[in-house]
Design a protein around this motif. Structure first.
Motif, mmCIF file in Angstrom:
data_model
loop_
_atom_site.group_PDB
_atom_site.id
_atom_site.type_symbol
_atom_site.label_atom_id
_atom_site.label_comp_id
_atom_site.label_asym_id
_atom_site.label_seq_id
_atom_site.Cartn_x
_atom_site.Cartn_y
_atom_site.Cartn_z
ATOM 1 N N LEU A 14 -11.418 29.280 -14.860
ATOM 2 C CA LEU A 14 -10.093 29.878 -14.086
ATOM 3 C C LEU A 14 -9.635 30.911 -14.899
ATOM 4 O O LEU A 14 -9.282 31.987 -14.348
ATOM 5 C CB LEU A 14 -9.294 28.717 -13.821
ATOM 6 N N LEU A 15 -9.467 30.827 -16.069
ATOM 7 C CA LEU A 15 -8.676 31.823 -16.899
ATOM 8 C C LEU A 15 -9.672 33.144 -17.084
ATOM 9 O O LEU A 15 -9.307 34.126 -17.082
ATOM 10 C CB LEU A 15 -8.686 31.431 -18.576
ATOM 11 N N ALA A 16 -11.104 32.899 -17.233
ATOM 12 C CA ALA A 16 -12.089 34.111 -17.241
ATOM 13 C C ALA A 16 -11.955 34.702 -16.132
ATOM 14 O O ALA A 16 -11.836 36.101 -15.855
ATOM 15 C CB ALA A 16 -13.274 33.247 -17.693
ATOM 16 N N GLY A 17 -11.962 33.989 -14.763
ATOM 17 C CA GLY A 17 -11.992 34.436 -13.759
ATOM 18 C C GLY A 17 -10.728 35.260 -13.331
ATOM 19 O O GLY A 17 -10.632 36.257 -12.825
ATOM 20 N N ALA A 18 -9.591 34.814 -13.659
ATOM 21 C CA ALA A 18 -8.458 35.602 -13.590
ATOM 22 C C ALA A 18 -8.435 36.962 -14.359
ATOM 23 O O ALA A 18 -7.877 37.944 -13.808
ATOM 24 C CB ALA A 18 -7.290 34.691 -14.157
ATOM 25 N N VAL A 19 -8.999 37.071 -15.420
ATOM 26 C CA VAL A 19 -9.031 38.503 -16.088
ATOM 27 C C VAL A 19 -9.663 39.129 -15.341
ATOM 28 O O VAL A 19 -9.076 40.380 -15.011
ATOM 29 C CB VAL A 19 -9.833 38.333 -17.603
ATOM 30 N N VAL A 20 -10.780 39.065 -14.932
ATOM 31 C CA VAL A 20 -11.644 39.930 -13.827
ATOM 32 C C VAL A 20 -10.874 40.171 -12.650
ATOM 33 O O VAL A 20 -10.712 41.326 -11.968
ATOM 34 C CB VAL A 20 -13.170 39.310 -13.602
ATOM 35 N N THR A 21 -10.548 39.108 -11.981
ATOM 36 C CA THR A 21 -9.777 39.153 -10.749
ATOM 37 C C THR A 21 -8.666 39.974 -10.733
ATOM 38 O O THR A 21 -8.810 41.037 -9.906
ATOM 39 C CB THR A 21 -9.187 37.756 -10.085
ATOM 40 N N GLU A 22 -7.885 39.943 -11.708
ATOM 41 C CA GLU A 22 -6.680 40.616 -11.754
ATOM 42 C C GLU A 22 -6.967 42.262 -12.127
ATOM 43 O O GLU A 22 -6.350 43.270 -11.621
ATOM 44 C CB GLU A 22 -5.806 40.311 -12.902
ATOM 45 N N ALA A 23 -8.164 42.511 -12.831
ATOM 46 C CA ALA A 23 -8.380 44.124 -13.152
ATOM 47 C C ALA A 23 -8.818 44.430 -11.815
ATOM 48 O O ALA A 23 -8.605 45.669 -11.273
ATOM 49 C CB ALA A 23 -9.777 43.856 -14.096
ATOM 50 N N ILE B 152 -1.549 37.895 -17.000
ATOM 51 C CA ILE B 152 -2.322 37.710 -18.321
ATOM 52 C C ILE B 152 -3.525 38.378 -18.222
ATOM 53 O O ILE B 152 -4.033 38.832 -19.400
ATOM 54 C CB ILE B 152 -2.271 36.272 -18.708
ATOM 55 N N GLY B 153 -4.350 38.188 -17.148
ATOM 56 C CA GLY B 153 -5.632 38.768 -16.971
ATOM 57 C C GLY B 153 -5.482 40.443 -17.547
ATOM 58 O O GLY B 153 -6.269 40.846 -18.438
ATOM 59 N N SER B 154 -4.631 41.030 -16.858
ATOM 60 C CA SER B 154 -4.463 42.633 -16.969
ATOM 61 C C SER B 154 -4.043 42.830 -18.552
ATOM 62 O O SER B 154 -4.575 43.864 -19.164
ATOM 63 C CB SER B 154 -3.774 43.174 -15.956
ATOM 64 N N VAL B 155 -3.029 42.137 -18.852
ATOM 65 C CA VAL B 155 -2.862 42.084 -20.252
ATOM 66 C C VAL B 155 -3.623 42.092 -21.002
ATOM 67 O O VAL B 155 -4.042 42.795 -22.115
ATOM 68 C CB VAL B 155 -1.554 40.995 -20.607
ATOM 69 N N THR B 156 -4.709 41.028 -20.941
ATOM 70 C CA THR B 156 -5.692 40.745 -21.955
ATOM 71 C C THR B 156 -6.551 42.153 -22.028
ATOM 72 O O THR B 156 -7.183 42.519 -22.894
ATOM 73 C CB THR B 156 -6.732 39.596 -21.390
ATOM 74 N N GLN B 157 -7.073 42.685 -20.816
ATOM 75 C CA GLN B 157 -7.763 43.746 -20.714
ATOM 76 C C GLN B 157 -7.139 44.768 -21.183
ATOM 77 O O GLN B 157 -8.070 45.195 -22.022
ATOM 78 C CB GLN B 157 -8.005 44.042 -19.158
#
Lengths: 314, 543
Positions: free
Chosen positions: A245-254, A261-266
């Motif tokens: 779910l976390l990994a998916g959130a990074v890509v989805t937000e991008a 958090i996803g876009s912050v990570t990116q």
């Protein structure tokens, strides 16, 4: 019970420490650093001495083990350091972005659960074998689809072709529909696969034959005997899928350009903002550990066999 | 007049029933034209080995054939009405109320996440018998009727909190809840200990008399059928070999197959073996003295004594049986003897070596002398290995033996256990249960051990196969001078194969001596109860 709980919390702390240490080593060994990326920009016109001052203020040149000791102490006191890129404490960055990611993840997870349950039970209930095999092959398809491609395809179809969901200035909840679907579809697949297998397995159990022999109809048996027994093992899968779910959130937000958090990570990865990345790793590990601990503690609530046995009665 | 008329009319009439299963794309018949009838208050036993079609026939009666099965032709008449063409929806109205089922395995026949009360109450709820309160009261009444103590407490408990025998009582309570005309009892006691089996069969008998219920008893155990049934229907390969009143079939069997079944049934056959209890060697292969095994329970705060002061001696070339029910400590004793488990105290000497003192390489070498054959021939063979690899493997573990020597050895052993050479290239799944158990015995023998520990080694096999394996074991013992430690719950089998016996109950040795002594002059009440509970003994004594 309390002894078990203390043991489990001890394990959780070890996992957190390991996550912190490993991510620290990996992040430290990356070539280049955030300060060079931000301040070596010629337009800023900073001289070497000024940069050296900045480096000293961030304490980036002290030996690695000193940094390690400092940051672990700081983490323990709730101080996650400063984001070089944003120039604010990491905790501010996280707090500002957490709610939207939490909302996306929760909705995504719920949608995945509903989708998985729908696929599994439909595949048992539907009488036509051709339709059943189509439904049964859906999870394999869902797993194979990459998240970024799925997101782009959903935008293509629903926003550009069908014009159902506006791309520019959608409503707050409207904007969530496609990201949630993008997140939910791949997550639902393993849940559905496990659930379908469990349903098939439970249906062959002798207690199902006994229930049928009582005169119970197929549907009665499915809802009152199969469901709960089949859902129990899926709980574990659900806990493990939190990582997905976390990994998916990074890509989805991008893909959807959402804040979180996803876009912050990116961004932090692009800028090598180590403090932010370190905090996100530890935060994710903590969430993962807490959710799996909760799953294990919840099991006895649903499964009487795992409750502490009362003294045997005569 | 009317009562007599009702007596005459069968509750169940099976007429020329043909059942087929779909395999790949074609249907293959497994039951070919079976006919019989069950009258009120009567017990008809369907007797046969695995694959005889007895369970398939019973499943068809209650309309619960597996998904790939179907009725090809024939009639199933319940009180005169043919239900063979009824839809599942129609059958739902009579299942539970007119026909009910007592299943085979009580441990898996109750839903683990529902209380006993819910599961007994369910049958009343499905058929709309009363409101919640009335159902609760009836559940308590039923649980009390099947002999469960504290019925209110039981109703609130979950299946795992009850023993196997108690769970079977619960399932019987469900089966009698609506006083059906016909009860199908599908191997109702084959998963239970022999003393529990007797009590459960007595209970079914009582209830049958009380409600004048017709009972269709499906069993592989001729002893059980002999004791409990009015009529026997002997099935083989989906065809009736013989049927008739029990006493007639047993005393004057007409078909050769029935005669073979009767000869092979350990509980019915007379032991033909010459006991070596007193004629064997003076040397002892196994000496066990005062064996005690404790296990920690409740996080080590308390200990549970699984084996409590067991002692026995086994002469070379003889068979000693350890008999007991589940939880008696018989398997723990066996594990101690083969040094899988170090005993808390006591002495174990196998072939002159003190087993409890062995460690490391000495312990490994000791395993050559003593080998184990397990109960389940399906689980104890690696499904991915060929039979050759399975039998060869122990040789690879002990020293360097040239490939030709290994191959020769494997071929020799295979011949000894009576398997054709073509078996070697096959995988376990291509073999029958009996063939697999022969492979397991071959694997145990390939290291030329002196002692074989047989842990329920024939319990999972059909009687005719069981008889063959027991014959093989006897032959091997005579040729190779092997010593057997035979672990079993089945006294009838023990009487067939053992010279001496120890009876274990709750970890204590309640009886020991030669088989003859223990069977004819049991020293404890428990042993007497065990012997009385052997199904078929009544009939055997009469015959």
């Amino acid at each position: 019970m309390s002894r078990y709980l203390i043991g489990r919390i001890g394990q959780a702390l070890i996992v957190l420490w390991a996550a912190f240490t490993i991510s620290f080593i990996l992040l430290q060994s990356l070539p280049g650093d955030a300060i060079l990326i931000k301040f070596l920009n010629p337009e800023l016109g900073l001289g070497p001495e000024q940069i050296a001052d900045i480096r000293a203020s961030y304490a980036v040149d002290v030996p690695a083990w000193t940094q390690y000791a400092h940051s672990i102490l700081n983490f323990l006191t709730g101080n996650f350091g400063y984001s070089v890129q944003a120039g604010v404490p990491v905790s501010h960055v996280l707090l500002a972005n957490l709610p939207s990611t939490l909302r996306l993840a929760t909705l995504g997870f719920l949608a995945a659960a509903v989708l998985a349950a729908a696929i599994s039970f439909l595949s048992t209930l539907i009488a036509f074998s051709w339709l059943r095999s189509i439904i049964q092959s859906l999870p394999a398809l869902f797993i194979a689809v990459p998240v970024f491609w799925l997101g782009i395809m959903l935008i293509q179809i629903f926003s550009f072709q069908l014009r159902l969901i506006p791309v520019i200035n959608p409503g707050e909840w409207e904007a969530l529909i496609l990201p949630v679907a993008t997140l939910a579809i791949p997550i639902s697949a393993p849940i559905a696969q496990v659930l379908m297998r469990n349903i098939d397995h439970v249906l062959t159990e002798p207690f199902i034959a006994v229930a049928r022999a009582k005169g119970a109809s197929r549907n009665w048996v499915l809802w009152r005997h199969v469901t709960k027994n089949a859902l129990l093992p899926t709980l574990t899968i659900a806990g493990i899928l939190f990582g997905e779910l976390l990994a998916g959130a990074v890509v989805t937000e991008a893909v959807f350009g959402l804040n979180g958090i996803g876009s912050v990570t990116q961004q932090a990865v692009n800028n090598q903002d180590i403090a932010v990345l370190q905090a996100i790793v530890v935060f994710s590990a903590a969430a993962f550990v807490v959710i799996n601990l909760a799953v294990d503690l919840l099991y006895p609530v649903f499964d009487p066999r795992l409750r502490i046995k009362k003294e045997a009665t005569a | 007049m009317t009562a007599a008329k009702a007596m005459d009319r069968p509750v169940l009439e099976i007429d020329n029933l043909v059942i087929a299963y779909k395999d790949q794309d074609a249907f293959h018949s497994v039951v070919h034209g079976v006919s019989f009838a069950v009258r009120p208050g009567e017990v008809v036993a369907l007797v046969g080995e695995s694959g005889s079609g007895k369970t398939t026939t019973a499943q068809a009666v209650i309309g619960l054939l597996a998904e790939n099965g179907r009725l090809e032709s024939g009639a199933i008449r319940l009180n005169g009405t043919d239900i063979s063409k009824w839809s599942q929806k129609q059958l739902d109205t009579i299942r539970g109320s007119k026909i009910s089922l007592i299943p085979q395995d009580p441990t898996s026949s109750l839903n683990p996440v529902k209380t006993i009360g819910e599961q007994v109450g369910e049958i009343l709820k499905i058929h709309g018998r009363g409101d919640k309160k009335a159902i609760e009261a009836r559940v308590t009444e039923l649980l009390a009727r099947v002999g469960l103590s504290h019925p209110e407490l039981r109703a609130r408990q979950y299946p795992h909190e009850l023993s196997g025998g108690m769970r079977q009582r619960v399932l019987i309570a469900i089966a009698i809840a609506l006083e059906p005309a016909l009860i199908i009892a599908d191997e109702p006691t084959s998963a239970l200990d022999v003393t529990v089996q007797k009590r459960i069969l007595d209970l079914i008998d009582d209830l049958r008399r009380e409600f004048n219920t017709a009972v269709l008893l499906v069993t592989h155990d001729l002893g059980v059928a002999a004791d409990r049934a009015n009529h026997l229907v002997v099935l083989q390969g989906g065809r009736i070999q013989e049927r008739g009143p029990t006493a007639e079939v047993l005393s004057a069997p007409r078909s050769p197959y029935t005669r073979k079944l009767l000869a092979d049934a350990p509980s019915l056959a007379k032991p033909q073996r010459v006991s070596k209890a007193n004629t064997g060697s003076d040397e002892y292969a196994i000496v066990v003295e005062n064996l005690v095994q404790d296990f920690p329970v409740k996080n080590g705060r308390e200990t549970f004594r699984a084996v409590d002061g067991v002692s026995f001696r086994v002469r070379k070339g003889t068979t000693h049986a350890i008999v007991g029910e589940s939880g008696s400590g018989k398997t723990t004793t066996a594990r101690n003897v083969v040094a899988f488990q170090k005993p808390t105290s006591g002495r174990i000497v196998v072939d002159g070596a003190d087993v409890t003192a062995l460690r490391g390489e000495n312990l490994r070498q000791f395993r050559r002398k003593i080998q184990l054959v397990y109960q389940n021939p399906f689980g104890s063979l690696d499904p991915l290995q060929s039979i050759f690899q399975i039998i060869e493997e122990p040789l690879l573990n002990f020293g360097r033996i040239a490939r030709e020597d290994r191959t020769r050895k494997v071929h020799d052993i295979l011949e000894r256990v009576g398997l054709p050479e073509s078996t070697l290239t096959r995988k376990p799944r291509a073999l029958s249960g009996g063939q697999r158990q022969r492979v397991a015995i071959a694997r145990a023998l390939v290291l030329d051990p002196q002692v074989l520990v047989l842990d329920e080694a024939v319990s999972a096999l059909d009687v005719t196969v069981q008889a063959q394996i027991l014959g093989l074991l006897d032959e091997l013992q005579q040729k190779l001078g092997l010593t057997y430690l035979f672990i079993s719950h089945d006294l009838a089998v023990v009487r067939q194969i053992a010279d001496t016996v120890s009876v274990l109950h709750d970890g204590r040795q309640v009886d020991s001596g030669t088989v003859e002594d223990v069977f004819l002059r049991p020293g404890s009440d428990y042993t007497r109860e065990l012997i009385d509970a052997i199904p078929g003994t009544k009939t055997f004594a009469l015959a």
